[in-house]
Scaffold this motif. Structure first.
Motif, short mmCIF file in Angstrom:
data_model
loop_
_atom_site.label_atom_id
_atom_site.label_comp_id
_atom_site.label_asym_id
_atom_site.label_seq_id
_atom_site.Cartn_x
_atom_site.Cartn_y
_atom_site.Cartn_z
N HIS A 70 0.81 -1.22 0.00
CA HIS A 70 0.00 0.00 0.00
C HIS A 70 0.85 1.27 0.00
O HIS A 70 2.07 1.22 0.02
CB HIS A 70 -0.94 0.00 1.22
CG HIS A 70 -0.20 -0.02 2.52
ND1 HIS A 70 0.34 1.10 3.08
CD2 HIS A 70 0.10 -1.05 3.36
CE1 HIS A 70 0.94 0.78 4.22
NE2 HIS A 70 0.81 -0.53 4.41
N ALA A 71 0.17 2.42 0.00
CA ALA A 71 0.82 3.74 0.04
C ALA A 71 0.94 4.23 1.48
O ALA A 71 0.43 3.61 2.41
CB ALA A 71 -0.01 4.73 -0.78
N VAL A 72 1.58 5.37 1.64
CA VAL A 72 1.74 6.01 2.95
C VAL A 72 0.37 6.32 3.55
O VAL A 72 -0.56 6.67 2.83
CB VAL A 72 2.59 7.30 2.83
CG1 VAL A 72 2.67 8.04 4.14
CG2 VAL A 72 3.98 6.96 2.34
N TYR A 73 0.27 6.21 4.86
CA TYR A 73 -0.93 6.49 5.66
C TYR A 73 -2.05 5.47 5.45
O TYR A 73 -3.15 5.67 5.94
CB TYR A 73 -1.48 7.90 5.42
CG TYR A 73 -0.49 8.98 5.73
CD1 TYR A 73 0.08 9.09 7.00
CD2 TYR A 73 -0.09 9.87 4.75
CE1 TYR A 73 1.01 10.08 7.28
CE2 TYR A 73 0.85 10.86 5.02
CZ TYR A 73 1.39 10.95 6.29
OH TYR A 73 2.31 11.92 6.56
N LEU A 74 -1.79 4.39 4.73
CA LEU A 74 -2.79 3.35 4.53
C LEU A 74 -2.34 2.08 5.24
O LEU A 74 -1.42 2.13 6.05
CB LEU A 74 -3.01 3.12 3.02
CG LEU A 74 -3.46 4.36 2.25
CD1 LEU A 74 -3.54 4.06 0.76
CD2 LEU A 74 -4.79 4.88 2.76
N SER A 75 -2.97 0.97 4.96
CA SER A 75 -2.59 -0.29 5.59
C SER A 75 -2.95 -1.44 4.67
O SER A 75 -3.52 -1.24 3.59
CB SER A 75 -3.32 -0.46 6.93
OG SER A 75 -4.70 -0.67 6.71
N LYS A 76 -2.67 -2.66 5.14
CA LYS A 76 -2.95 -3.85 4.34
C LYS A 76 -4.42 -3.95 3.96
O LYS A 76 -4.77 -4.48 2.92
CB LYS A 76 -2.49 -5.10 5.08
CG LYS A 76 -3.25 -5.38 6.36
CD LYS A 76 -2.69 -6.60 7.07
CE LYS A 76 -3.38 -6.85 8.37
NZ LYS A 76 -3.04 -5.87 9.41
N GLU A 77 -5.29 -3.41 4.79
CA GLU A 77 -6.73 -3.46 4.52
C GLU A 77 -7.12 -2.65 3.27
O GLU A 77 -8.18 -2.88 2.70
CB GLU A 77 -7.54 -2.98 5.73
CG GLU A 77 -7.60 -3.97 6.87
CD GLU A 77 -6.37 -3.97 7.77
OE1 GLU A 77 -5.52 -3.05 7.64
OE2 GLU A 77 -6.23 -4.89 8.58
N THR A 78 -6.26 -1.73 2.86
CA THR A 78 -6.51 -0.94 1.66
C THR A 78 -6.78 -1.84 0.46
O THR A 78 -7.62 -1.53 -0.38
CB THR A 78 -5.29 -0.04 1.36
OG1 THR A 78 -5.04 0.78 2.48
CG2 THR A 78 -5.51 0.81 0.13
N PHE A 79 -6.07 -2.95 0.40
CA PHE A 79 -6.19 -3.86 -0.74
C PHE A 79 -7.11 -5.04 -0.47
O PHE A 79 -7.09 -6.01 -1.23
CB PHE A 79 -4.80 -4.37 -1.14
CG PHE A 79 -3.96 -3.37 -1.89
CD1 PHE A 79 -4.42 -2.81 -3.07
CD2 PHE A 79 -2.71 -3.01 -1.42
CE1 PHE A 79 -3.64 -1.90 -3.78
CE2 PHE A 79 -1.93 -2.11 -2.12
CZ PHE A 79 -2.39 -1.56 -3.30
N LEU A 80 -7.89 -4.99 0.58
CA LEU A 80 -8.74 -6.13 0.95
C LEU A 80 -9.72 -6.49 -0.17
O LEU A 80 -9.80 -7.66 -0.58
CB LEU A 80 -9.48 -5.83 2.25
CG LEU A 80 -10.10 -7.01 2.96
CD1 LEU A 80 -9.09 -8.11 3.23
CD2 LEU A 80 -10.73 -6.55 4.26
#
Length: 167
Positions: A26-36
């Motif tokens: 993911h990108a900065v300020y995001l997390s693995k859940e961004t790509f869920l």
């Protein structure tokens, strides 16, 4: 990968192990859940997916570190291959994309530490030169700094580190 690379493995439990996988960063300020959602869709298309929390994001408590993030990608891709999945793609978003490119070139924490160690020595040397040449005219000082940088052992080492990491 659990306990080594902070992230989430996504796959279709109702299907046999596929022969392809994707590692997502993911990108900065995001997390693995961004790509869920994206990961679940890929799983429906017979991919195994590992979405990574980069350092200092999500579950990762490590200080942000590009070299460590590169290692996360390399470890995840290697894990898929060790588990019989030969076709592994890596996709990143923003800083995740930059990290992906560096990881694919062989950049890792060891290379980054080596690089910054040399940079620190070079900067210290430059600071000493600047301090010693305060009485010189600016154009003379700039010429001196340029020549020293290009002639320095540290500069040559930096170029070697980058070239070797990209091989």
């Amino acid at each position: 990968i659990e306990g080594i690379v902070p992230g989430l493995l996504i796959y279709n439990k109702n299907k046999p192990q596929p022969n392809r996988a994707v590692v997502l960063m993911h990108a900065v300020y995001l997390s693995k859940e961004t790509f869920l959602t994206f990961g679940k869709r890929l799983a429906m298309l017979d991919f195994w997916v590992y979405t990574i929390d980069m350092t200092s994001h999500g579950e990762s408590r490590e200080k942000i570190h590009l070299g460590r993030n590169c290692q996360y990608i390399q470890i995840a891709a290697r894990w898929f291959r060790l588990n019989g999945i030969r076709n592994v793609a890596v996709i990143g978003h923003s800083l995740g994309a930059v990290t992906t490119l560096f990881a694919l070139c062989g950049y890792n924490k060891r290379v980054e530490d080596w690089f910054y160690g040399i940079m620190t020595r070079l900067i210290q040397r430059l600071n000493n030169i600047i301090e010693e040449s305060k009485q010189a005219k600016p154009e003379e000082r700039n010429k001196l700094i340029y020549e020293i940088i290009n002639q320095s052992k540290e500069y040559k080492e930096l170029k070697e580190v980058v070239v070797n990491a990209m091989k």
